[in-house]
Design an enzyme around this catalytic site. Sequence first.
Site, PDB file in Angstrom:
ATOM      1  N   ASP A 113     -28.331  -6.301  67.097  1.00 25.67           N
ATOM      2  CA  ASP A 113     -29.224  -5.649  68.070  1.00 25.67           C
ATOM      3  C   ASP A 113     -28.579  -4.361  68.593  1.00 25.67           C
ATOM      4  O   ASP A 113     -28.337  -4.210  69.792  1.00 25.67           O
ATOM      5  CB  ASP A 113     -29.562  -6.605  69.230  1.00 25.67           C
ATOM      6  CG  ASP A 113     -28.321  -7.077  70.008  1.00 25.67           C
ATOM      7  OD1 ASP A 113     -28.498  -7.473  71.180  1.00 25.67           O
ATOM      8  OD2 ASP A 113     -27.202  -7.032  69.464  1.00 25.67           O
ATOM      9  N   HIS A 122     -16.668  -7.273  71.821  1.00 23.73           N
ATOM     10  CA  HIS A 122     -17.387  -8.505  71.472  1.00 23.73           C
ATOM     11  C   HIS A 122     -17.773  -8.540  69.976  1.00 23.73           C
ATOM     12  O   HIS A 122     -17.334  -9.402  69.235  1.00 23.73           O
ATOM     13  CB  HIS A 122     -18.673  -8.605  72.300  1.00 23.73           C
ATOM     14  CG  HIS A 122     -18.460  -8.752  73.769  1.00 23.73           C
ATOM     15  ND1 HIS A 122     -17.756  -9.785  74.349  1.00 23.73           N
ATOM     16  CD2 HIS A 122     -18.883  -7.983  74.798  1.00 23.73           C
ATOM     17  CE1 HIS A 122     -17.757  -9.659  75.660  1.00 23.73           C
ATOM     18  NE2 HIS A 122     -18.435  -8.580  75.967  1.00 23.73           N
TER      19      HIS A 122
HETATM   20  O1  RIB Z   1     -22.308 -10.931  75.180  1.00 24.51           O
HETATM   21  C1  RIB Z   1     -22.048  -9.876  74.304  1.00 24.51           C
HETATM   22  C2  RIB Z   1     -23.102  -9.769  73.253  1.00 24.51           C
HETATM   23  O2  RIB Z   1     -24.355  -9.436  73.844  1.00 24.51           O
HETATM   24  C3  RIB Z   1     -22.821  -8.630  72.250  1.00 24.51           C
HETATM   25  O3  RIB Z   1     -23.378  -8.969  71.006  1.00 24.51           O
HETATM   26  C4  RIB Z   1     -23.554  -7.469  72.851  1.00 24.51           C
HETATM   27  O4  RIB Z   1     -23.947  -6.509  71.862  1.00 24.51           O
HETATM   28  C5  RIB Z   1     -24.781  -8.142  73.411  1.00 24.51           C
HETATM   29  O5  RIB Z   1     -25.714  -8.276  72.354  1.00 24.51           O
HETATM   30 CA    CA Z   2     -24.865  -7.370  69.886  1.00 29.51          CA
END
Ligand code: RIB
Ligand code: CA
Length: 307
Positions: free
Chosen positions: A10, A240
């Site tokens: 995303d 992340h």
């Molecule tokens: O919590 C972090 C996640 O949520 C990552 O994938 C960030 O891009 C959001 O999608």
């Molecule tokens: Ca993400």
Amino acid sequence: MTTRMIIDTDPGIDDAMAIHYAAADPAIEILGLTTVFGNVFVEQATRNALRLLEMAGIDAPVAEGAAKPLAMPLSPPSHRVHGDEGFGDIPAAEPRGKAVAQSAAEFLVQTCADNPGEVVICAIGPLTNLALALRLDPSIAQTVKKVVIMGGAVETAGNITPHAEANIYHDPHAAAEVFAAGWPVVLVGLDVTHEITCPASDFDLVRENAPRIGGFIKDISEFYLRFYESVGKFGGCSLHDPAAVIAAAHPQYFTTKNVQLTVVASGEAQGQTVASPAADSPAVEVCLGVEAAAVKALFINQFKLLD
Ligand code: RIB
Ligand code: CA
């Protein structure tokens, strides 16, 4: 050993960093991107995914996926975290190419069926497309090699709420179906991604290593770091999504534990991933430890290979 990967995404600032990392890592072959709502609307995610592959010079398909969760209403996109168009302050840019006609679920099922035992699905957004793929053809649970998910918080607090990590929160019903499917799942959650933080100086190094792609990553990191500072986090932003891609191709930097998980579907704890030894669902390989310095160095230095 090459990791043949589909990234379900995303994009999204950290998604963009993850996709550029994957494009730069010679140990990874990007078979395609599938897009999903979450940080942005799915149409924006598809546009951004096409742009990222074009920037990286990767000729791989993009298949558009779910515009909303399986059962819940669509939550507003995380524009305050990722910017109105998904790349911080950078204005939207139209890609040259277009998404393929297949849906994300169809692309995931077909690619795994055509390459049995070879494809790693790295999911770095809400898990709706993976749940739809399982519903479309449950045999994907046998044809996929491994599913690596950025999501969850098992022995630590959440980020979108005190209980839940954002990707799971955005579609807890999909996450529950994904965790129950019996395919091999590695969960790269906040338990480890909160250990891998990059201040602005790290992104200066990324830009020095690769002025064009690294310069883009530096630019989008500035908006992301401002968000972290706005919530009192001054030590840098968490890697992340890059952590999930790195865990998929370089698992040696992570320590895991097999845990049976349940997902809270609604209420104040919506999206919480709960260790449930009594559950009759298959165990998930949960990352609980990481060599954070090594993962960060791998991320920063990988861009030296670029122009
Ligand atoms: O919590 C972090 C996640 O949520 C990552 O994938 C960030 O891009 C959001 O999608
Ligand atoms: Ca993400």
